[in-house]
Design an enzyme around this catalytic site. Sequence first.
Site: not given
Length: 205
Positions: A73-74, A77
Amino acid sequence: FYTIGVVVALLLFCCCVGVLLINPILWLRGFFSGGAQAAQQSQVLSPVIPGLTLPFSLLPYLFTSLVIAGVIHELGHAFAAVGEGLQINGAGAFLFAIYPGFFDDIPERTLRLPPIRQLRVFTAGAWHNALLCLLVLVLFFVSPLLLSPFYRTPQGAYVTSLTQNSALLGHIFPGDVITKVAGCDLRKTGASEWDNCLTKLHVPQ
């Protein structure tokens, strides 16, 4: 790539809102029609409570899944931010009780980007998680094919256990594979025809 992620993430957001709205309705309907147990079974989502809704023996699997999903997920980003010309200030991880968390330190000037470019950065995490889910789903369905060279599938009915009063004790044992019974070739029909084959047995009077 991340523009597609914006569309997918917004669609997933709408689905999540719908599920969150319908979940309490289903719970209430189940509760008033069949009590607490029916209410729990009727829910689309159930909270993960170790020891209550999740056995403690599964905690390592939950923890590992959260770590993988959080990192992916990170990274989403971070990659999207770099793709928009931003420099990541840093990243980190933390542990809250049994929940592992991760974060990216993205510059504040991200908020000064045009809306579509902001959305690419903000939805990239969900987009990466969606792709991870798709990958896991594909692996789930193709794993029998990938692992088949390393395993042998019994051609017939596989004996897993025998009851204590079985007349077959001492004749067959757990782990045996029954290939024929009453003229039925279980290597061709499979164990699904086991009951039908037994009805053809001739029991002497």
